[in-house]
Design a protein around this motif. Structure first.
Motif, PDB file in Angstrom:
ATOM      1  N   UNK A  35      55.873  33.358  30.271  1.00 25.50           N
ATOM      2  CA  UNK A  35      56.025  32.203  31.153  1.00 25.50           C
ATOM      3  C   UNK A  35      55.053  32.273  32.331  1.00 25.50           C
ATOM      4  N   UNK A  36      54.921  33.434  32.941  1.00 26.89           N
ATOM      5  CA  UNK A  36      53.995  33.591  34.063  1.00 26.89           C
ATOM      6  C   UNK A  36      52.567  33.292  33.617  1.00 26.89           C
ATOM      7  N   UNK A  91      49.121  32.170  25.982  1.00 32.12           N
ATOM      8  CA  UNK A  91      49.148  31.249  27.127  1.00 32.12           C
ATOM      9  C   UNK A  91      48.063  30.188  27.024  1.00 32.12           C
ATOM     10  N   UNK A  92      46.886  30.578  26.554  1.00 33.00           N
ATOM     11  CA  UNK A  92      45.797  29.615  26.391  1.00 33.00           C
ATOM     12  C   UNK A  92      46.187  28.521  25.401  1.00 33.00           C
ATOM     13  N   UNK A  93      46.735  28.928  24.251  1.00 31.88           N
ATOM     14  CA  UNK A  93      47.091  27.941  23.223  1.00 31.88           C
ATOM     15  C   UNK A  93      48.239  27.046  23.682  1.00 31.88           C
ATOM     16  N   UNK A  94      49.239  27.628  24.334  1.00 37.51           N
ATOM     17  CA  UNK A  94      50.350  26.817  24.824  1.00 37.51           C
ATOM     18  C   UNK A  94      49.854  25.825  25.877  1.00 37.51           C
ATOM     19  N   UNK A  95      48.986  26.285  26.758  1.00 37.38           N
ATOM     20  CA  UNK A  95      48.441  25.387  27.772  1.00 37.38           C
ATOM     21  C   UNK A  95      47.732  24.199  27.153  1.00 37.38           C
ATOM     22  N   UNK A 112      58.190  29.754  25.527  1.00 35.04           N
ATOM     23  CA  UNK A 112      57.978  31.123  25.088  1.00 35.04           C
ATOM     24  C   UNK A 112      59.316  31.708  24.680  1.00 35.04           C
ATOM     25  N   UNK A 113      59.291  32.922  24.182  1.00 34.21           N
ATOM     26  CA  UNK A 113      60.525  33.583  23.760  1.00 34.21           C
ATOM     27  C   UNK A 113      60.325  35.091  23.841  1.00 34.21           C
ATOM     28  N   UNK A 114      61.420  35.808  23.840  1.00 30.43           N
ATOM     29  CA  UNK A 114      61.330  37.262  23.892  1.00 30.43           C
ATOM     30  C   UNK A 114      62.444  37.862  23.050  1.00 30.43           C
ATOM     31  N   UNK A 115      62.334  39.133  22.759  1.00 29.09           N
ATOM     32  CA  UNK A 115      63.362  39.862  22.020  1.00 29.09           C
ATOM     33  C   UNK A 115      63.527  41.236  22.671  1.00 29.09           C
ATOM     34  N   UNK A 142      48.209  26.789  33.434  1.00 27.55           N
ATOM     35  CA  UNK A 142      48.362  25.395  33.866  1.00 27.55           C
ATOM     36  C   UNK A 142      47.848  25.209  35.291  1.00 27.55           C
ATOM     37  N   UNK A 143      48.073  26.194  36.133  1.00 29.64           N
ATOM     38  CA  UNK A 143      47.569  26.121  37.503  1.00 29.64           C
ATOM     39  C   UNK A 143      46.048  26.092  37.511  1.00 29.64           C
TER      40      UNK A 143
END
Length: 308
Positions: A284-285, A243-247, A263-266, A291-292
């Motif tokens: 995603x959360x 989440x940090x890197x995506x942000x 993001x993605x999941x399997x 971001x918030x």
């Protein structure tokens, strides 16, 4: 989950273009891959097992039957759809075969878009002209390119069989013809860290791109990486690290770039690790919370990051 507040999502793009959020109906057109059929290799990419994202590979259903099934699964959530050629390399066949399959998909009156997933080294000029011809007829066309990393050393290590130069060439030719390009990047590949992800993003933005798909590396059964993971040779990202890197990547991206996915999941038992990738909303959360906490997109910086 509030992502629309912070980034230009594909859902918002579709709503602006078509008045509603379009659903992608995935199609397995029985394509293969040069990294599996012996042209480049037979092992495929080290992270790949196509069944992890397309459990119907090998289906005997026609393209129209697959569209009908997909429409039933998302019944009531959309009236228009995008035909998504997802499995393996969907531009890797003879021109006449590609045209026949694409034509079958777009003849459905509810199909308003065509999305074609492929590799950067498997998009000929003829294929670009074919895709452009659909766009000229009013079909929304997206060319999805699986780059994964802009670092040639990484591409060789994960057995991609192409280099960053192949990606730049294809993006340049496709966008010159007006075709939108969505690029896939994987975070967490071996020997890559946060700075490498920013480097890849910067290189993709410099080459020109219209959309992005970000994925966490996850280990699936049947992949070469599964062996390394079982031998404790794989370090995987935590959901907080991801989440940090995506942000940060979002904050370095111009606001007009469309995020198709962050993001993605399997599903288990296909998924081996990390466990957080087994649930759709975990990543995603965490991203939305980042971001918030840190604010939405900042101004884009053409940094002096370098790609090896």
């Amino acid at each position: 989950m509030g992502l629309d507040q912070y980034v230009y999502t594909f859902g918002v793009f579709c709503k602006n273009q078509f008045g509603e959020r379009l659903r992608k109906l995935t199609i397995d057109a029985k394509f293969t891959c040069p990294n599996r059929d012996g042209t480049l290799g037979k092992g495929g990419c080290t992270y790949c097992n196509v069944a992890s994202f397309n459990h119907e590979h090998g289906t005997e259903l026609s393209i129209q039957e697959q569209l009908d099934q997909g429409r039933e699964r998302v019944a009531g959530r959309s009236s228009k759809y995008i035909a998504y050629f997802q499995a393996y390399t969907s531009t890797y066949d003879e021109y006449r075969v590609l045209k026949t399959k694409y034509d079958e998909a777009i003849k459905d009156p509810d199909i308003v878009g065509l999305c074609v997933g492929t590799r950067p080294d498997c998009v000929s000029d003829d294929v670009i002209e074919l895709l452009a011809s659909y766009q000229d007829r009013g079909i929304e066309v997206w060319l999805e390119l699986g780059l994964q990393s802009a670092k040639d050393k990484t591409l060789k290590r994960i057995n991609r069989g192409h280099l960053m130069a192949d990606y730049i060439d294809t993006v340049t030719r496709a966008r010159a013809r007006g075709i939108k390009v969505c690029t896939h990047l994987i975070l967490g590949l071996p020997d890559e860290e946060h700075q490498d992800y920013l480097n890849s993003l910067n290189a993709v933005l410099a080459a020109g791109v219209d959309g992005l798909k970000l994925h966490p590396l996850h280990i699936v059964e049947g992949s070469t990486m599964a062996k390394a993971w079982r031998n404790d040779r794989m370090k995987l990202l935590t959901v907080e690290e991801y989440a940090y890197s995506v942000g940060e990547m979002i904050r370095h991206t111009p606001k007009d770039i469309i995020f198709h996915r962050v993001t993605a999941y399997a599903k288990k038992p296909m998924l081996l690790a990390p466990d957080w990738c087994a649930f759709r909303w975990n990543g995603l959360v965490a991203i939305v919370n980042d971001l918030k906490a840190k604010g939405e997109q900042g101004s884009y910086l053409i940094s002096k990051l370098k790609v090896e």
